[in-house]
Design an enzyme around this catalytic site. Structure first.
Site, PDB file in Angstrom:
ATOM      1  N   GLU A   2      -5.301  -4.866  10.447  1.00 16.02           N
ATOM      2  CA  GLU A   2      -4.295  -3.828  10.670  1.00 16.02           C
ATOM      3  C   GLU A   2      -4.643  -3.059  11.943  1.00 16.02           C
ATOM      4  O   GLU A   2      -5.442  -2.104  11.899  1.00 16.02           O
ATOM      5  CB  GLU A   2      -4.261  -2.862   9.477  1.00 16.02           C
ATOM      6  CG  GLU A   2      -3.831  -3.507   8.190  1.00 16.02           C
ATOM      7  CD  GLU A   2      -3.226  -2.487   7.233  1.00 16.02           C
ATOM      8  OE1 GLU A   2      -2.093  -2.702   6.800  1.00 16.02           O
ATOM      9  OE2 GLU A   2      -3.877  -1.470   6.954  1.00 16.02           O
TER      10      GLU A   2
ATOM     11  N   GLY B 264       2.291   2.517  10.712  1.00 14.83           N
ATOM     12  CA  GLY B 264       3.206   3.642  10.559  1.00 14.83           C
ATOM     13  C   GLY B 264       3.861   4.083  11.855  1.00 14.83           C
ATOM     14  O   GLY B 264       4.444   5.171  11.921  1.00 14.83           O
TER      15      GLY B 264
ATOM     16  N   HIS C 229      -9.492   1.106   4.853  1.00 14.40           N
ATOM     17  CA  HIS C 229      -8.180   1.273   5.484  1.00 14.40           C
ATOM     18  C   HIS C 229      -8.321   2.234   6.656  1.00 14.40           C
ATOM     19  O   HIS C 229      -9.136   3.158   6.623  1.00 14.40           O
ATOM     20  CB  HIS C 229      -7.171   1.820   4.463  1.00 14.40           C
ATOM     21  CG  HIS C 229      -5.786   1.878   5.018  1.00 14.40           C
ATOM     22  ND1 HIS C 229      -5.347   2.937   5.774  1.00 14.40           N
ATOM     23  CD2 HIS C 229      -4.768   0.983   4.978  1.00 14.40           C
ATOM     24  CE1 HIS C 229      -4.096   2.687   6.151  1.00 14.40           C
ATOM     25  NE2 HIS C 229      -3.723   1.515   5.690  1.00 14.40           N
TER      26      HIS C 229
ATOM     27  N   GLU D 149      -6.727   4.713   7.575  1.00 17.54           N
ATOM     28  CA  GLU D 149      -6.651   6.153   7.252  1.00 17.54           C
ATOM     29  C   GLU D 149      -7.951   6.641   6.602  1.00 17.54           C
ATOM     30  O   GLU D 149      -8.354   7.782   6.801  1.00 17.54           O
ATOM     31  CB  GLU D 149      -5.427   6.414   6.367  1.00 17.54           C
ATOM     32  CG  GLU D 149      -4.146   6.325   7.186  1.00 17.54           C
ATOM     33  CD  GLU D 149      -2.975   5.698   6.465  1.00 17.54           C
ATOM     34  OE1 GLU D 149      -2.916   5.754   5.229  1.00 17.54           O
ATOM     35  OE2 GLU D 149      -2.096   5.133   7.169  1.00 17.54           O
TER      36      GLU D 149
ATOM     37  N   ASN E 276       0.859  -1.181   0.000  1.00 17.81           N
ATOM     38  CA  ASN E 276       0.000   0.000   0.000  1.00 17.81           C
ATOM     39  C   ASN E 276       0.897   1.233   0.000  1.00 17.81           C
ATOM     40  O   ASN E 276       1.462   1.589   1.025  1.00 17.81           O
ATOM     41  CB  ASN E 276      -0.888  -0.030   1.262  1.00 17.81           C
ATOM     42  CG  ASN E 276      -1.704   1.237   1.424  1.00 17.81           C
ATOM     43  OD1 ASN E 276      -1.810   2.041   0.488  1.00 17.81           O
ATOM     44  ND2 ASN E 276      -2.284   1.432   2.597  1.00 17.81           N
TER      45      ASN E 276
ATOM     46  N   LYS F 199       0.053   4.294  -0.367  1.00 19.38           N
ATOM     47  CA  LYS F 199      -0.613   5.510   0.145  1.00 19.38           C
ATOM     48  C   LYS F 199      -0.344   6.681  -0.813  1.00 19.38           C
ATOM     49  O   LYS F 199      -0.268   6.458  -2.017  1.00 19.38           O
ATOM     50  CB  LYS F 199      -0.142   5.794   1.570  1.00 19.38           C
ATOM     51  CG  LYS F 199      -0.238   4.532   2.445  1.00 19.38           C
ATOM     52  CD  LYS F 199      -0.011   4.766   3.900  1.00 19.38           C
ATOM     53  CE  LYS F 199      -0.132   3.437   4.645  1.00 19.38           C
ATOM     54  NZ  LYS F 199      -0.045   3.579   6.074  1.00 19.38           N
TER      55      LYS F 199
ATOM     56  N   SER G 125       3.443  -1.737  10.364  1.00 19.71           N
ATOM     57  CA  SER G 125       4.881  -1.702  10.650  1.00 19.71           C
ATOM     58  C   SER G 125       5.599  -3.003  10.305  1.00 19.71           C
ATOM     59  O   SER G 125       6.518  -3.419  11.013  1.00 19.71           O
ATOM     60  CB  SER G 125       5.138  -1.292  12.107  1.00 19.71           C
ATOM     61  OG  SER G 125       4.703   0.041  12.317  1.00 19.71           O
TER      62      SER G 125
HETATM   63  P1  PGA Z   1       2.845   0.588   7.543  1.00 20.62           P
HETATM   64  O1  PGA Z   1       1.387   0.750   6.908  1.00 20.62           O
HETATM   65  O2  PGA Z   1       3.419  -0.693   7.008  1.00 20.62           O
HETATM   66  O3  PGA Z   1       3.604   1.810   7.094  1.00 20.62           O
HETATM   67  O4  PGA Z   1       2.668   0.528   9.027  1.00 20.62           O
HETATM   68  C1  PGA Z   1       0.565  -0.367   6.689  1.00 20.62           C
HETATM   69  C2  PGA Z   1      -0.750   0.067   6.110  1.00 20.62           C
HETATM   70  O5  PGA Z   1      -1.248   1.136   6.472  1.00 20.62           O
HETATM   71  O6  PGA Z   1      -1.325  -0.628   5.250  1.00 20.62           O
END
Ligand code: PGA
Length: 255
Positions: free
Chosen positions: A174, A180, A99, A101, A12, A14, A219
């Site tokens: 997640e 993140g 997701h 976000e 992903n 983003k 992460s």
């Molecule tokens: P990250 O994001 O690996 O940067 O923690 C994962 C995601 O949001 O799909």
């Protein structure tokens, strides 16, 4: 329960890597990662970089693509949005839905995720539905309840029409506190949450619930990918930050 067959590694991106950067990424990544029959790799570039990314990977049909979001309307006055058929036309086979976000930065509701799941499935693309609890929910012991609510809300409508219609579908667990932040769930945390999700999927769609892959995300790095992939019930990984670098993404895809 043992993990499902072929692990899925999903990236992903983003709001990172435009068309030029996406092309450069694939030049490097494809030279580091040869096609493997025992892996499924799915890339979610930004919608505006999707065509360039597909073009850069055209010699590699093993690499599949998706978009990070869609609107539920077919077309019309929705400035800035992308419809499912536009995503399909641009080569997307998958759509990320719900997701964290989208839910927590853009205020997407359970009802909207349900509408998106139905629309995407109806048009023959595969939803990759993301679920996960916030830290305060985990600390209050509500992880399974929150995730179950998100799953039921997003999938109940689909299942009511026809339990067999649940598919193709991928779930990504997640935990919000792990996205993140550099704070990864332990393989044990992931397994425990995935077991709860599997139970809920069985409750919703019976035997069909056993065939839906459940990915872990939050992460993930080249260092922790193998241990997470080896955790019982983890059928793959959804990776943000560490998928932006071709070298680390190639290492994760080979984990
Ligand atoms: P990250 O994001 O690996 O940067 O923690 C994962 C995601 O949001 O799909």
């Amino acid at each position: 329960m043992a993990s499902l067959r072929t692990p899925i590694l999903a990236a992903n991106w983003k709001m990172n890597l435009g068309p030029t950067a996406a092309s450069g990424f694939f030049e490097s990544f494809l030279s580091r990662y040869a096609a493997r029959a025992d892996r499924t790799v799915i890339m979610f570039p930004s919608a505006i970089a999707l065509s360039a990314a597909r073009h850069a990977a055209q010699a590699r049909p093993d690499i599949q693509f998706g978009v990070q979001n869609v609107h539920t309307a077919e077309k019309g006055a929705f400035t800035g949005e992308t419809s499912v058929s536009m995503a399909h036309d641009a080569g997307a086979q998958f759509v990320l839905i719900g997701h964290s976000e989208r839910r927590h930065v853009f205020g997407e509701t359970d009802a909207q995720t349900a509408e998106k799941v139905s629309r995407v499935s109806a048009q023959g693309l595969a939803p990759m539905l993301c679920v996960g609890e916030k830290i305060e929910e985990r600390e209050a012991g509500q992880t399974n309840a929150v995730v179950a609510r998100q799953l039921r809300a997003a999938l109940e409508g689909l299942v009511k029409q026809d339990a067999r219609a649940v598919g193709p579908l991928v779930i990504a667990y997640e935990p919000v506190w792990a996205i993140g932040t550099g704070r990864t769930a332990t393989p044990q945390d992931a397994s425990a949450a995935h077991a709860g999700i599997r139970e809920e999927l069985r409750g919703l769609s019976g035997a069909a619930g056993d065939t839906i892959p459940i990915l872990y995300g939050g992460s993930v790095t080249a260092t922790n990918a193998s241990a997470l992939l080896a955790a019982p019930g983890v059928d793959g990984l959804l990776v943000g930050g560490a998928s932006l670098d071709p070298e680390s993404w190639a290492a994760i895809c080979s984990a």
